[in-house]
Enzyme design. Structure first.
Site, PDB file in Angstrom:
ATOM      1  N   ASP A  65      10.212   4.597   1.741  1.00 27.99           N
ATOM      2  CA  ASP A  65       8.837   4.112   1.595  1.00 27.99           C
ATOM      3  C   ASP A  65       8.347   3.436   2.873  1.00 27.99           C
ATOM      4  O   ASP A  65       9.141   2.962   3.678  1.00 27.99           O
ATOM      5  CB  ASP A  65       8.770   3.063   0.471  1.00 27.99           C
ATOM      6  CG  ASP A  65       8.898   3.686  -0.908  1.00 27.99           C
ATOM      7  OD1 ASP A  65       9.280   4.862  -0.988  1.00 27.99           O
ATOM      8  OD2 ASP A  65       8.629   2.969  -1.892  1.00 27.99           O
ATOM      9  N   ASP A  66       7.040   3.359   2.989  1.00 26.47           N
ATOM     10  CA  ASP A  66       6.335   2.497   3.960  1.00 26.47           C
ATOM     11  C   ASP A  66       6.194   3.060   5.377  1.00 26.47           C
ATOM     12  O   ASP A  66       5.685   2.376   6.248  1.00 26.47           O
ATOM     13  CB  ASP A  66       6.942   1.082   4.035  1.00 26.47           C
ATOM     14  CG  ASP A  66       6.887   0.357   2.703  1.00 26.47           C
ATOM     15  OD1 ASP A  66       6.300   0.906   1.759  1.00 26.47           O
ATOM     16  OD2 ASP A  66       7.434  -0.748   2.599  1.00 26.47           O
ATOM     17  N   HIS A 116       1.851   6.937  -0.892  1.00 27.16           N
ATOM     18  CA  HIS A 116       2.203   5.529  -1.150  1.00 27.16           C
ATOM     19  C   HIS A 116       0.994   4.626  -0.881  1.00 27.16           C
ATOM     20  O   HIS A 116       1.133   3.517  -0.396  1.00 27.16           O
ATOM     21  CB  HIS A 116       3.390   5.162  -0.245  1.00 27.16           C
ATOM     22  CG  HIS A 116       4.126   3.906  -0.628  1.00 27.16           C
ATOM     23  ND1 HIS A 116       4.531   3.614  -1.910  1.00 27.16           N
ATOM     24  CD2 HIS A 116       4.566   2.867   0.130  1.00 27.16           C
ATOM     25  CE1 HIS A 116       5.174   2.452  -1.917  1.00 27.16           C
ATOM     26  NE2 HIS A 116       5.202   1.973  -0.705  1.00 27.16           N
ATOM     27  N   HIS A 120      -1.164   0.348   1.517  1.00 30.43           N
ATOM     28  CA  HIS A 120      -0.113  -0.364   0.784  1.00 30.43           C
ATOM     29  C   HIS A 120      -0.678  -1.458  -0.115  1.00 30.43           C
ATOM     30  O   HIS A 120      -0.262  -2.624  -0.065  1.00 30.43           O
ATOM     31  CB  HIS A 120       0.921  -0.947   1.761  1.00 30.43           C
ATOM     32  CG  HIS A 120       2.282  -1.102   1.129  1.00 30.43           C
ATOM     33  ND1 HIS A 120       2.693  -2.257   0.507  1.00 30.43           N
ATOM     34  CD2 HIS A 120       3.318  -0.242   1.017  1.00 30.43           C
ATOM     35  CE1 HIS A 120       3.926  -2.104   0.045  1.00 30.43           C
ATOM     36  NE2 HIS A 120       4.330  -0.884   0.338  1.00 30.43           N
ATOM     37  N   HIS A 211      13.722   2.138   2.805  1.00 30.93           N
ATOM     38  CA  HIS A 211      12.493   1.984   3.591  1.00 30.93           C
ATOM     39  C   HIS A 211      12.690   2.451   5.029  1.00 30.93           C
ATOM     40  O   HIS A 211      13.693   2.097   5.652  1.00 30.93           O
ATOM     41  CB  HIS A 211      12.047   0.514   3.567  1.00 30.93           C
ATOM     42  CG  HIS A 211      11.687   0.045   2.195  1.00 30.93           C
ATOM     43  ND1 HIS A 211      12.645  -0.343   1.267  1.00 30.93           N
ATOM     44  CD2 HIS A 211      10.494  -0.050   1.566  1.00 30.93           C
ATOM     45  CE1 HIS A 211      12.027  -0.666   0.139  1.00 30.93           C
ATOM     46  NE2 HIS A 211      10.732  -0.501   0.291  1.00 30.93           N
TER      47      HIS A 211
HETATM   48 ZN    ZN Z   1       6.054   0.145  -0.143  1.00 26.70          ZN
END
Ligand code: ZN
Length: 249
Positions: A65-66, A116, A120, A211
């Site tokens: 993620d991210d 995603h 955020h 991540h």
């Molecule tokens: Zn995230």
């Protein structure tokens, strides 16, 4: 007489117990109510929530993620390539705009790209309009780079609500959460702990949350160092690293 005494004591203990539970509940009501609402939503939309993959195959799904992150994502892609492992990247829309070539590379190397949100956001703290805008703008920017819209969404902070599911459903997408295994790699718990959590808990069908962004800007994040250990280790035990669509087949 003895029986009556035992009975009285038992009743007294039970009443005390329930009284204490009740006091406990008064303090916990906020988070418990929230959990109940989440539970109800999860039940209602269970058919579009993915938490685990096929339990009959020795497969694990790594999810990142991210990102895309200009420093860490290419390093992760290099490791995945070295071990012929596939993964799923839940990207942040605005970062796709900053690092479009990285998303393209990930996709071309056989990884799955998921949504995603654009900046955020926390779904539970956003207006319906904002949630829709964040999801749809991210769909668009990803499509611009890889030629197709994602079919998978992961909610930042695991925050979910009905609006989110309505949007996901009407776009024929699915919400991907993760299995009962959280390395908390984002908090830099130590390479050893990340590796240990995965080694001890990963099994057939496990979806692992990791991540590819970290606010500590070392040359290598702990996640990357852990991956260098965990991928060959789990492969030596017979596990294959695959994307979410592959593990849910
Ligand atoms: Zn995230």
């Amino acid at each position: 007489m003895k029986k009556v005494l035992i009975y009285t004591v038992s009743v007294f203990m039970l009443v005390t117990l329930f009284y204490n539970i009740d006091i406990f509940n008064k303090f916990e009501i906020g988070s418990k109510q929230k959990a109940m609402i989440n539970n109800n939503i999860s039940k209602k939309y269970g058919d579009i929530i993915i938490k685990k993959g096929n339990e009959n195959k020795k497969m694990i799904a790594l999810t990142f993620d991210d990102g895309p992150d200009e420093d860490f994502t290419p390093q992760i892609l290099d490791i995945l390539k070295k071990y012929n492992a596939k993964a799923t990247f839940f990207v942040v829309g605005q970062k796709v705009g900053w690092n479009p070539e990285i998303v393209k590379r990930a996709y071309e190397e056989g990884h799955e790209i998921g949504n995603h949100t654009f900046t955020h956001i926390n779904i539970c703290k956003s207006s319906n309009e904002q949630i829709r805008k964040e999801i749809m703008e991210t769909q668009e920017i990803i499509k611009k780079e890889i030629g197709k819209e994602p079919t998978l969404f992961r909610p930042p902070y695991r925050a979910i609500n009905e609006t989110l599911f309505d949007i996901i459903k009407s776009n024929h997408m699915k919400v991907v959460l993760w299995s009962d295994l959280d390395t908390k790699d984002w908090s830099n718990p130590g390479v050893y702990n990340i590796v240990k959590t995965i080694e001890e808990k990963a099994e057939n069908g496990t979806i692992i949350l990791l991540h590819d962004y970290n606010k500590i800007r070392n040359n290598k994040s702990q996640t990357i160092q852990a991956l260098e250990k965990i991928i060959p280790k789990m492969q030596s035990l017979g596990y294959e690293f695959v994307t979410i669509p592959e593990i849910t087949k």
